[in-house]
Scaffold this motif. Structure first.
Motif, PDB file in Angstrom:
ATOM      1  N   ILE A  51      -4.891  -4.598  -6.946  1.00  0.00           N
ATOM      2  CA  ILE A  51      -5.499  -5.504  -8.065  1.00  0.00           C
ATOM      3  C   ILE A  51      -6.969  -4.696  -8.124  1.00  0.00           C
ATOM      4  CG2 ILE A  51      -5.602  -6.631  -4.942  1.00  0.00           C
ATOM      5  CD1 ILE A  51      -7.312  -4.909  -3.905  1.00  0.00           C
ATOM      6  N   HIS A  52      -6.459  -3.848  -8.643  1.00  0.00           N
ATOM      7  CA  HIS A  52      -7.588  -2.780  -8.914  1.00  0.00           C
ATOM      8  C   HIS A  52      -8.138  -2.576 -10.375  1.00  0.00           C
ATOM      9  CE1 HIS A  52      -8.111  -1.237  -4.985  1.00  0.00           C
ATOM     10  NE2 HIS A  52      -6.725  -0.942  -4.884  1.00  0.00           N
ATOM     11  N   ARG A 379      -6.592 -11.119  -2.388  1.00  0.00           N
ATOM     12  CA  ARG A 379      -6.981  -9.775  -2.520  1.00  0.00           C
ATOM     13  C   ARG A 379      -6.226  -8.958  -1.185  1.00  0.00           C
ATOM     14  NH1 ARG A 379      -9.169  -7.951  -6.972  1.00  0.00           N
ATOM     15  NH2 ARG A 379     -10.315  -6.372  -6.278  1.00  0.00           N
ATOM     16  N   TYR A 437     -13.919  -4.246  -1.984  1.00  0.00           N
ATOM     17  CA  TYR A 437     -13.214  -4.229  -2.612  1.00  0.00           C
ATOM     18  C   TYR A 437     -12.253  -6.106  -2.549  1.00  0.00           C
ATOM     19  CZ  TYR A 437     -12.290   0.626  -3.103  1.00  0.00           C
ATOM     20  OH  TYR A 437     -11.530   2.276  -3.886  1.00  0.00           O
ATOM     21  N   ILE A 439     -11.694  -7.764  -0.182  1.00  0.00           N
ATOM     22  CA  ILE A 439     -10.484  -8.065   0.189  1.00  0.00           C
ATOM     23  C   ILE A 439     -10.383  -9.477   1.382  1.00  0.00           C
ATOM     24  CG2 ILE A 439      -9.058  -7.426   2.255  1.00  0.00           C
ATOM     25  CD1 ILE A 439      -8.634  -5.959  -0.389  1.00  0.00           C
TER      26      ILE A 439
END
Length: 481
Positions: A51-52, A379, A437, A439
Protein backbone atom coordinates in the motif's frame (compact mmCIF):
# COMPACT_ATOMS: atom_id res chain seq x y z
CA UNK A 1 31.72 -47.68 -15.03
CA UNK A 2 28.87 -45.96 -16.83
CA UNK A 3 26.37 -48.38 -15.31
CA UNK A 4 27.51 -47.39 -11.82
CA UNK A 5 26.90 -43.73 -12.67
CA UNK A 6 23.41 -44.45 -14.04
CA UNK A 7 22.38 -46.38 -10.92
CA UNK A 8 23.87 -43.64 -8.73
CA UNK A 9 21.86 -40.97 -10.53
CA UNK A 10 18.67 -43.02 -10.13
CA UNK A 11 19.31 -43.26 -6.38
CA UNK A 12 19.90 -39.49 -6.22
CA UNK A 13 16.62 -38.85 -8.06
CA UNK A 14 14.87 -41.14 -5.58
CA UNK A 15 16.24 -39.43 -2.46
CA UNK A 16 15.51 -36.01 -3.97
CA UNK A 17 11.86 -36.92 -4.50
CA UNK A 18 11.58 -38.38 -0.99
CA UNK A 19 12.92 -35.35 0.91
CA UNK A 20 11.26 -32.45 -0.94
CA UNK A 21 8.48 -30.88 1.16
CA UNK A 22 5.10 -30.41 -0.45
CA UNK A 23 4.25 -27.42 1.76
CA UNK A 24 5.21 -24.06 0.26
CA UNK A 25 7.20 -21.39 2.08
CA UNK A 26 5.95 -17.80 2.21
CA UNK A 27 8.63 -16.31 -0.08
CA UNK A 28 7.38 -18.50 -2.91
CA UNK A 29 4.04 -16.66 -2.99
CA UNK A 30 5.52 -13.25 -3.68
CA UNK A 31 8.00 -14.71 -6.19
CA UNK A 32 5.02 -15.86 -8.26
CA UNK A 33 3.53 -12.36 -8.35
CA UNK A 34 6.88 -10.66 -9.01
CA UNK A 35 7.36 -12.96 -11.98
CA UNK A 36 3.86 -12.17 -13.20
CA UNK A 37 4.52 -8.45 -12.81
CA UNK A 38 7.70 -8.70 -14.89
CA UNK A 39 5.79 -10.49 -17.66
CA UNK A 40 2.94 -7.95 -17.62
CA UNK A 41 4.77 -4.69 -16.83
CA UNK A 42 8.40 -5.33 -17.71
CA UNK A 43 11.15 -4.15 -15.35
CA UNK A 44 9.41 -0.97 -14.18
CA UNK A 45 11.14 -1.00 -10.75
CA UNK A 46 7.82 -0.34 -9.04
CA UNK A 47 6.38 -2.41 -6.21
CA UNK A 48 2.80 -3.28 -7.16
CA UNK A 49 2.01 -5.28 -4.03
CA UNK A 50 2.09 -3.01 -0.98
CA UNK A 51 0.00 0.00 0.00
CA UNK A 52 3.07 2.24 0.17
CA UNK A 53 3.90 3.05 -3.49
CA UNK A 54 7.56 2.04 -3.22
CA UNK A 55 10.32 1.49 -5.74
CA UNK A 56 11.40 -2.13 -6.12
CA UNK A 57 14.62 -3.81 -7.14
CA UNK A 58 14.48 -7.35 -8.50
CA UNK A 59 16.77 -9.41 -6.23
CA UNK A 60 15.41 -12.72 -7.62
CA UNK A 61 14.68 -11.70 -11.21
CA UNK A 62 15.19 -14.97 -13.11
CA UNK A 63 14.04 -17.14 -10.23
CA UNK A 64 10.79 -15.13 -10.01
CA UNK A 65 10.12 -15.76 -13.69
CA UNK A 66 10.82 -19.49 -13.41
CA UNK A 67 8.54 -19.71 -10.36
CA UNK A 68 5.74 -17.79 -12.08
CA UNK A 69 5.81 -19.90 -15.25
CA UNK A 70 5.75 -23.12 -13.22
CA UNK A 71 2.78 -21.88 -11.20
CA UNK A 72 1.04 -20.61 -14.34
CA UNK A 73 1.27 -24.04 -15.96
CA UNK A 74 0.45 -26.43 -13.11
CA UNK A 75 -0.46 -24.21 -10.13
CA UNK A 76 0.87 -25.49 -6.78
CA UNK A 77 1.70 -28.89 -8.25
CA UNK A 78 4.01 -27.14 -10.73
CA UNK A 79 5.89 -25.52 -7.83
CA UNK A 80 6.26 -28.89 -6.09
CA UNK A 81 7.64 -30.46 -9.28
CA UNK A 82 9.97 -27.48 -9.78
CA UNK A 83 11.37 -27.93 -6.26
CA UNK A 84 12.05 -31.60 -7.00
CA UNK A 85 13.81 -30.66 -10.27
CA UNK A 86 16.05 -28.12 -8.53
CA UNK A 87 16.84 -30.66 -5.79
CA UNK A 88 17.77 -33.27 -8.40
CA UNK A 89 20.06 -30.75 -10.13
CA UNK A 90 21.67 -29.97 -6.78
CA UNK A 91 22.18 -33.67 -5.97
CA UNK A 92 23.63 -34.39 -9.43
CA UNK A 93 26.03 -31.45 -9.07
CA UNK A 94 27.15 -32.70 -5.66
CA UNK A 95 27.74 -36.18 -7.04
CA UNK A 96 29.64 -34.84 -10.07
CA UNK A 97 31.98 -32.72 -7.95
CA UNK A 98 32.44 -35.45 -5.36
CA UNK A 99 33.36 -37.98 -8.07
CA UNK A 100 35.84 -35.53 -9.60
CA UNK A 101 37.47 -34.92 -6.21
CA UNK A 102 37.56 -38.55 -5.09
CA UNK A 103 38.63 -41.83 -6.67
CA UNK A 104 35.96 -43.76 -4.81
CA UNK A 105 32.60 -43.45 -6.61
CA UNK A 106 30.63 -45.41 -4.00
CA UNK A 107 31.84 -43.16 -1.18
CA UNK A 108 31.03 -40.16 -3.40
CA UNK A 109 27.49 -41.44 -3.88
CA UNK A 110 27.00 -42.18 -0.17
CA UNK A 111 28.23 -38.75 0.90
CA UNK A 112 26.16 -37.01 -1.79
CA UNK A 113 23.03 -38.74 -0.51
CA UNK A 114 23.96 -37.93 3.09
CA UNK A 115 24.51 -34.27 2.14
CA UNK A 116 21.08 -34.02 0.53
CA UNK A 117 19.47 -35.60 3.61
CA UNK A 118 21.29 -33.12 5.87
CA UNK A 119 20.11 -30.27 3.63
CA UNK A 120 16.47 -31.39 3.78
CA UNK A 121 15.57 -28.64 6.25
CA UNK A 122 16.82 -26.04 3.78
CA UNK A 123 15.13 -27.52 0.71
CA UNK A 124 12.24 -25.32 -0.39
CA UNK A 125 11.31 -23.28 -3.44
CA UNK A 126 13.47 -20.27 -2.71
CA UNK A 127 16.38 -18.94 -4.70
CA UNK A 128 18.86 -20.49 -2.24
CA UNK A 129 18.19 -23.92 -3.73
CA UNK A 130 19.61 -22.60 -7.00
CA UNK A 131 22.52 -20.67 -5.47
CA UNK A 132 23.76 -23.82 -3.67
CA UNK A 133 24.39 -25.41 -7.08
CA UNK A 134 26.22 -22.31 -8.30
CA UNK A 135 28.55 -22.26 -5.28
CA UNK A 136 29.38 -25.96 -5.64
CA UNK A 137 30.29 -25.44 -9.30
CA UNK A 138 32.33 -22.36 -8.40
CA UNK A 139 34.30 -24.38 -5.86
CA UNK A 140 35.05 -27.03 -8.46
CA UNK A 141 35.95 -24.62 -11.29
CA UNK A 142 38.19 -22.54 -9.02
CA UNK A 143 40.20 -25.59 -8.04
CA UNK A 144 40.41 -26.77 -11.66
CA UNK A 145 41.62 -23.31 -12.72
CA UNK A 146 44.27 -23.45 -10.03
CA UNK A 147 45.38 -26.93 -11.09
CA UNK A 148 45.31 -26.54 -14.88
CA UNK A 149 45.33 -22.82 -15.70
CA UNK A 150 42.90 -23.73 -18.49
CA UNK A 151 41.28 -20.55 -19.78
CA UNK A 152 37.90 -22.18 -20.29
CA UNK A 153 37.40 -21.93 -16.52
CA UNK A 154 37.57 -18.14 -16.80
CA UNK A 155 34.40 -18.32 -18.88
CA UNK A 156 32.63 -20.68 -16.47
CA UNK A 157 33.61 -18.58 -13.47
CA UNK A 158 32.39 -15.43 -15.20
CA UNK A 159 29.04 -16.89 -16.27
CA UNK A 160 28.18 -18.26 -12.85
CA UNK A 161 28.09 -14.87 -11.06
CA UNK A 162 25.97 -13.41 -13.88
CA UNK A 163 23.49 -16.20 -13.23
CA UNK A 164 23.75 -15.71 -9.48
CA UNK A 165 23.29 -11.95 -9.48
CA UNK A 166 20.10 -12.34 -11.51
CA UNK A 167 18.62 -15.10 -9.37
CA UNK A 168 19.79 -14.38 -5.80
CA UNK A 169 21.63 -11.09 -5.61
CA UNK A 170 21.83 -11.04 -1.80
CA UNK A 171 24.40 -13.87 -1.82
CA UNK A 172 26.47 -12.53 -4.72
CA UNK A 173 29.19 -11.20 -2.35
CA UNK A 174 29.72 -14.75 -1.09
CA UNK A 175 30.69 -15.72 -4.62
CA UNK A 176 33.55 -13.22 -4.33
CA UNK A 177 34.40 -14.42 -0.82
CA UNK A 178 34.90 -17.97 -2.15
CA UNK A 179 38.12 -16.73 -3.76
CA UNK A 180 39.57 -15.62 -0.43
CA UNK A 181 40.64 -19.05 0.96
CA UNK A 182 42.84 -19.56 -2.11
CA UNK A 183 44.28 -16.05 -1.86
CA UNK A 184 44.75 -16.66 1.88
CA UNK A 185 46.71 -19.84 1.16
CA UNK A 186 48.93 -17.93 -1.28
CA UNK A 187 49.66 -15.25 1.34
CA UNK A 188 50.29 -17.92 3.98
CA UNK A 189 52.78 -19.66 1.69
CA UNK A 190 54.54 -16.38 0.99
CA UNK A 191 54.91 -15.61 4.69
CA UNK A 192 56.06 -19.07 5.76
CA UNK A 193 58.06 -19.80 2.58
CA UNK A 194 56.02 -22.84 1.67
CA UNK A 195 55.56 -24.18 -1.85
CA UNK A 196 54.13 -21.39 -3.96
CA UNK A 197 51.63 -21.51 -6.80
CA UNK A 198 50.60 -19.18 -9.58
CA UNK A 199 47.96 -16.85 -8.15
CA UNK A 200 47.56 -14.82 -11.35
CA UNK A 201 44.71 -16.92 -12.88
CA UNK A 202 42.74 -16.65 -9.64
CA UNK A 203 43.15 -12.86 -9.51
CA UNK A 204 42.10 -12.51 -13.16
CA UNK A 205 39.07 -14.70 -12.54
CA UNK A 206 38.21 -12.70 -9.41
CA UNK A 207 38.27 -9.43 -11.35
CA UNK A 208 36.04 -10.94 -14.05
CA UNK A 209 33.63 -12.18 -11.36
CA UNK A 210 33.48 -8.70 -9.83
CA UNK A 211 32.74 -7.14 -13.22
CA UNK A 212 30.07 -9.77 -13.85
CA UNK A 213 28.04 -8.25 -11.02
CA UNK A 214 27.20 -5.37 -13.34
CA UNK A 215 25.36 -7.67 -15.76
CA UNK A 216 22.05 -7.21 -14.01
CA UNK A 217 19.19 -4.69 -13.94
CA UNK A 218 20.35 -3.84 -10.41
CA UNK A 219 23.72 -2.65 -11.79
CA UNK A 220 25.65 -1.02 -8.88
CA UNK A 221 23.02 -2.20 -6.38
CA UNK A 222 24.31 -5.74 -6.93
CA UNK A 223 27.35 -4.80 -4.83
CA UNK A 224 25.49 -2.93 -2.10
CA UNK A 225 22.38 -5.07 -1.62
CA UNK A 226 23.81 -7.43 0.99
CA UNK A 227 25.62 -4.61 2.80
CA UNK A 228 22.39 -2.66 3.23
CA UNK A 229 20.65 -5.84 4.41
CA UNK A 230 23.27 -6.38 7.10
CA UNK A 231 23.38 -2.78 8.36
CA UNK A 232 19.63 -2.31 8.65
CA UNK A 233 17.64 -3.86 11.48
CA UNK A 234 15.54 -6.50 9.70
CA UNK A 235 17.78 -9.53 10.30
CA UNK A 236 17.43 -9.08 14.07
CA UNK A 237 13.80 -10.18 13.91
CA UNK A 238 14.00 -13.00 11.34
CA UNK A 239 14.38 -16.55 12.70
CA UNK A 240 16.73 -17.86 9.99
CA UNK A 241 19.13 -14.96 10.61
CA UNK A 242 19.41 -15.70 14.34
CA UNK A 243 22.73 -17.02 15.71
CA UNK A 244 23.08 -20.78 16.06
CA UNK A 245 22.79 -22.08 19.62
CA UNK A 246 24.93 -25.21 19.58
CA UNK A 247 23.14 -27.09 22.35
CA UNK A 248 19.79 -26.80 20.54
CA UNK A 249 21.13 -27.72 17.09
CA UNK A 250 21.98 -31.46 16.76
CA UNK A 251 22.90 -30.93 13.11
CA UNK A 252 25.44 -28.27 14.04
CA UNK A 253 26.92 -30.51 16.74
CA UNK A 254 27.47 -33.25 14.14
CA UNK A 255 29.06 -30.74 11.76
CA UNK A 256 31.41 -29.46 14.45
CA UNK A 257 32.48 -33.03 15.28
CA UNK A 258 33.06 -33.67 11.57
CA UNK A 259 35.18 -30.51 11.24
CA UNK A 260 37.25 -31.44 14.30
CA UNK A 261 37.78 -34.87 12.74
CA UNK A 262 38.99 -33.28 9.50
CA UNK A 263 41.39 -30.93 11.28
CA UNK A 264 42.86 -33.43 13.73
CA UNK A 265 43.01 -36.73 11.84
CA UNK A 266 46.64 -37.40 10.99
CA UNK A 267 45.68 -39.47 7.94
CA UNK A 268 44.24 -36.37 6.26
CA UNK A 269 46.30 -33.30 5.48
CA UNK A 270 43.87 -30.56 4.60
CA UNK A 271 45.15 -27.86 2.31
CA UNK A 272 45.39 -24.39 3.83
CA UNK A 273 42.61 -23.09 1.57
CA UNK A 274 40.33 -25.88 2.77
CA UNK A 275 41.03 -25.00 6.40
CA UNK A 276 40.31 -21.33 5.72
CA UNK A 277 37.06 -22.25 3.94
CA UNK A 278 35.81 -24.50 6.73
CA UNK A 279 36.75 -22.05 9.49
CA UNK A 280 35.03 -19.21 7.65
CA UNK A 281 31.88 -21.28 7.17
CA UNK A 282 31.86 -22.31 10.84
CA UNK A 283 31.90 -18.63 11.83
CA UNK A 284 29.10 -17.89 9.34
CA UNK A 285 27.05 -20.85 10.58
CA UNK A 286 27.28 -19.71 14.19
CA UNK A 287 26.38 -16.14 13.25
CA UNK A 288 23.26 -17.19 11.30
CA UNK A 289 21.40 -20.50 11.20
CA UNK A 290 20.73 -20.18 7.46
CA UNK A 291 24.48 -20.49 6.76
CA UNK A 292 24.58 -23.99 8.23
CA UNK A 293 23.60 -25.18 4.76
CA UNK A 294 26.88 -23.96 3.24
CA UNK A 295 28.88 -25.60 6.02
CA UNK A 296 27.03 -28.87 5.35
CA UNK A 297 27.79 -28.73 1.63
CA UNK A 298 31.49 -27.91 1.74
CA UNK A 299 32.47 -29.87 4.84
CA UNK A 300 30.89 -32.92 3.18
CA UNK A 301 32.64 -32.30 -0.15
CA UNK A 302 36.01 -32.00 1.60
CA UNK A 303 35.27 -35.07 3.77
CA UNK A 304 34.46 -37.08 0.65
CA UNK A 305 37.70 -36.03 -1.00
CA UNK A 306 39.93 -37.28 1.81
CA UNK A 307 38.01 -40.38 2.88
CA UNK A 308 37.45 -41.53 -0.71
CA UNK A 309 41.05 -41.02 -1.78
CA UNK A 310 42.42 -42.56 1.41
CA UNK A 311 40.37 -45.74 0.98
CA UNK A 312 41.23 -45.92 -2.72
CA UNK A 313 44.97 -45.66 -2.09
CA UNK A 314 44.92 -48.02 0.89
CA UNK A 315 42.69 -50.77 -0.51
CA UNK A 316 42.58 -50.36 -4.30
CA UNK A 317 41.41 -53.91 -4.97
CA UNK A 318 38.76 -53.77 -2.24
CA UNK A 319 37.41 -50.56 -3.74
CA UNK A 320 37.01 -52.23 -7.12
CA UNK A 321 35.36 -55.18 -5.41
CA UNK A 322 32.98 -52.83 -3.56
CA UNK A 323 31.92 -51.22 -6.84
CA UNK A 324 31.34 -54.65 -8.42
CA UNK A 325 29.20 -55.72 -5.46
CA UNK A 326 27.27 -52.45 -5.71
CA UNK A 327 26.39 -53.29 -9.32
CA UNK A 328 25.03 -56.77 -8.55
CA UNK A 329 21.28 -57.26 -8.23
CA UNK A 330 21.64 -57.65 -4.47
CA UNK A 331 23.81 -54.54 -4.25
CA UNK A 332 21.33 -52.42 -6.20
CA UNK A 333 18.36 -53.69 -4.18
CA UNK A 334 20.24 -53.11 -0.91
CA UNK A 335 21.13 -49.53 -1.98
CA UNK A 336 17.51 -48.76 -2.92
CA UNK A 337 16.31 -50.16 0.42
CA UNK A 338 18.79 -47.96 2.32
CA UNK A 339 17.59 -44.85 0.45
CA UNK A 340 13.96 -45.80 1.08
CA UNK A 341 14.69 -46.45 4.75
CA UNK A 342 16.24 -43.00 5.13
CA UNK A 343 13.85 -41.06 2.92
CA UNK A 344 10.43 -42.70 3.36
CA UNK A 345 9.66 -41.21 6.82
CA UNK A 346 10.32 -37.73 5.38
CA UNK A 347 8.26 -38.55 2.27
CA UNK A 348 5.28 -39.73 4.34
CA UNK A 349 5.44 -36.53 6.39
CA UNK A 350 5.85 -34.36 3.29
CA UNK A 351 3.24 -35.98 1.06
CA UNK A 352 0.56 -35.60 3.73
CA UNK A 353 1.15 -31.85 3.86
CA UNK A 354 -1.07 -29.40 2.04
CA UNK A 355 0.57 -26.98 -0.37
CA UNK A 356 -0.62 -24.10 1.79
CA UNK A 357 -0.73 -24.62 5.56
CA UNK A 358 -4.03 -23.22 6.85
CA UNK A 359 -2.56 -22.69 10.33
CA UNK A 360 0.10 -20.38 8.90
CA UNK A 361 -1.79 -18.60 6.11
CA UNK A 362 -5.28 -17.04 6.21
CA UNK A 363 -6.91 -19.14 3.48
CA UNK A 364 -10.51 -18.75 4.68
CA UNK A 365 -10.04 -15.11 5.64
CA UNK A 366 -8.69 -14.30 2.18
CA UNK A 367 -11.70 -16.04 0.60
CA UNK A 368 -13.99 -13.92 2.76
CA UNK A 369 -12.16 -10.70 1.87
CA UNK A 370 -12.33 -11.42 -1.87
CA UNK A 371 -16.02 -12.29 -1.76
CA UNK A 372 -17.29 -9.56 0.58
CA UNK A 373 -14.90 -6.58 0.45
CA UNK A 374 -13.52 -4.29 -2.20
CA UNK A 375 -10.25 -6.09 -1.69
CA UNK A 376 -8.22 -4.22 -4.28
CA UNK A 377 -8.74 -0.91 -2.48
CA UNK A 378 -8.54 -1.81 1.22
CA UNK A 379 -5.54 -0.68 3.25
CA UNK A 380 -4.67 -3.57 5.50
CA UNK A 381 -2.27 -3.94 8.41
CA UNK A 382 -1.10 -7.56 8.49
CA UNK A 383 1.34 -9.97 10.12
CA UNK A 384 4.62 -10.07 8.19
CA UNK A 385 4.53 -13.83 7.61
CA UNK A 386 1.14 -13.79 5.85
CA UNK A 387 1.91 -10.83 3.58
CA UNK A 388 3.17 -12.94 0.68
CA UNK A 389 -0.01 -15.05 0.67
CA UNK A 390 -2.10 -11.87 0.52
CA UNK A 391 0.05 -10.69 -2.40
CA UNK A 392 -0.62 -13.95 -4.23
CA UNK A 393 -4.32 -13.18 -3.89
CA UNK A 394 -3.99 -9.60 -5.20
CA UNK A 395 -4.52 -8.00 -1.79
CA UNK A 396 -2.09 -5.16 -1.18
CA UNK A 397 -0.17 -5.49 2.06
CA UNK A 398 1.30 -3.35 4.78
CA UNK A 399 4.36 -5.62 4.92
CA UNK A 400 5.57 -9.04 3.77
CA UNK A 401 8.71 -11.18 3.90
CA UNK A 402 10.56 -8.87 1.48
CA UNK A 403 11.73 -7.10 4.63
CA UNK A 404 14.51 -5.09 2.96
CA UNK A 405 11.94 -3.28 0.81
CA UNK A 406 10.31 -1.82 3.92
CA UNK A 407 13.43 -0.18 5.35
CA UNK A 408 14.29 3.43 4.63
CA UNK A 409 17.78 2.59 3.41
CA UNK A 410 16.10 0.85 0.44
CA UNK A 411 12.84 2.68 -0.19
CA UNK A 412 14.12 6.18 0.67
CA UNK A 413 10.73 7.02 2.21
CA UNK A 414 9.80 5.39 5.51
CA UNK A 415 11.11 2.75 7.87
CA UNK A 416 7.91 0.76 7.52
CA UNK A 417 9.53 -2.34 8.96
CA UNK A 418 10.40 -0.54 12.20
CA UNK A 419 6.88 0.91 12.42
CA UNK A 420 5.52 -2.61 12.06
CA UNK A 421 7.83 -4.09 14.72
CA UNK A 422 7.14 -1.25 17.17
CA UNK A 423 3.40 -1.71 16.69
CA UNK A 424 3.45 -5.48 17.13
CA UNK A 425 5.70 -5.20 20.19
CA UNK A 426 3.61 -2.34 21.68
CA UNK A 427 6.51 0.10 21.67
CA UNK A 428 4.29 2.63 19.95
CA UNK A 429 0.54 3.27 20.12
CA UNK A 430 -1.04 1.21 17.36
CA UNK A 431 -3.57 3.93 16.53
CA UNK A 432 -0.77 6.34 15.62
CA UNK A 433 0.57 3.91 13.03
CA UNK A 434 -2.87 3.08 11.66
CA UNK A 435 -3.56 6.79 11.30
CA UNK A 436 -0.19 7.43 9.68
CA UNK A 437 -0.80 4.82 6.98
CA UNK A 438 -4.58 5.29 6.72
CA UNK A 439 -5.30 1.67 7.70
CA UNK A 440 -8.91 0.48 7.57
CA UNK A 441 -8.49 -3.27 8.18
CA UNK A 442 -6.22 -5.29 10.46
CA UNK A 443 -5.50 -8.97 9.81
CA UNK A 444 -3.55 -10.82 12.51
CA UNK A 445 -3.01 -14.36 13.69
CA UNK A 446 -5.04 -15.22 16.76
CA UNK A 447 -1.94 -15.49 18.94
CA UNK A 448 -1.04 -11.84 18.31
CA UNK A 449 -1.13 -9.83 21.53
CA UNK A 450 -2.25 -6.76 19.58
CA UNK A 451 -5.68 -8.37 19.24
CA UNK A 452 -6.16 -7.99 23.00
CA UNK A 453 -6.03 -4.22 22.58
CA UNK A 454 -8.29 -4.08 19.54
CA UNK A 455 -11.07 -6.15 21.11
CA UNK A 456 -11.34 -3.64 23.96
CA UNK A 457 -11.49 -0.67 21.60
CA UNK A 458 -15.00 0.24 20.45
CA UNK A 459 -13.62 1.75 17.25
CA UNK A 460 -12.69 -1.73 16.01
CA UNK A 461 -15.14 -4.43 15.02
CA UNK A 462 -14.50 -8.04 14.12
CA UNK A 463 -15.18 -8.44 10.40
CA UNK A 464 -14.24 -12.12 10.23
CA UNK A 465 -12.71 -14.70 12.56
CA UNK A 466 -11.74 -18.35 12.28
CA UNK A 467 -9.57 -20.76 14.25
CA UNK A 468 -6.32 -19.11 13.25
CA UNK A 469 -6.87 -15.50 12.11
CA UNK A 470 -8.97 -12.47 12.91
CA UNK A 471 -9.87 -9.62 10.58
CA UNK A 472 -10.80 -6.34 12.27
CA UNK A 473 -12.40 -3.33 10.65
CA UNK A 474 -11.19 0.06 11.80
CA UNK A 475 -14.07 2.51 11.95
CA UNK A 476 -12.26 5.61 10.70
CA UNK A 477 -15.36 7.83 10.87
CA UNK A 478 -15.93 7.03 14.57
CA UNK A 479 -12.27 7.70 15.35
CA UNK A 480 -12.39 11.08 13.67
CA UNK A 481 -15.56 12.02 15.54
Amino acid sequence: MKKTTIISLILLVLISILIVPKELQNDTFYLIKVGESIVNNGLDFIDHFSIHNLNYLYPHLLFSLITYFSYNILSYKGLYILTIIFTIILSFTLFFVNCKNSKNKIISLAISILTIVFLSGFITLRSQIFSYTIFILEYYFLNKLLETNNRKYYIYLMLLPILLVNTHVAVYPFYIIMYFPIIGEYIYNKIFKKINFNIKPIIISLLLAILSGLVSPLFIDSYTYLFYTLVNNTTTYIAEHQPTVLISSPKMIILCILCIFLFTNKLFKLEIKEKFLILGLIIMAFSSTRHQSLLIIFSMIITNKYIGNYLYEKEYKQNLELEKKFMTSKGIIFSILIVLLVGTPMFIRNINMKYVNETLYPIDTVNYIKKNLNYKDIRIFNNINIGSYLILNDIKVFIDSRTDLYTKIYNKKENIFLDYINTIQHKIYYEDIFEKYDINYILLSNDSSLLNYLKHNNNYNIEYIDNYFTLYKRNINLIKE
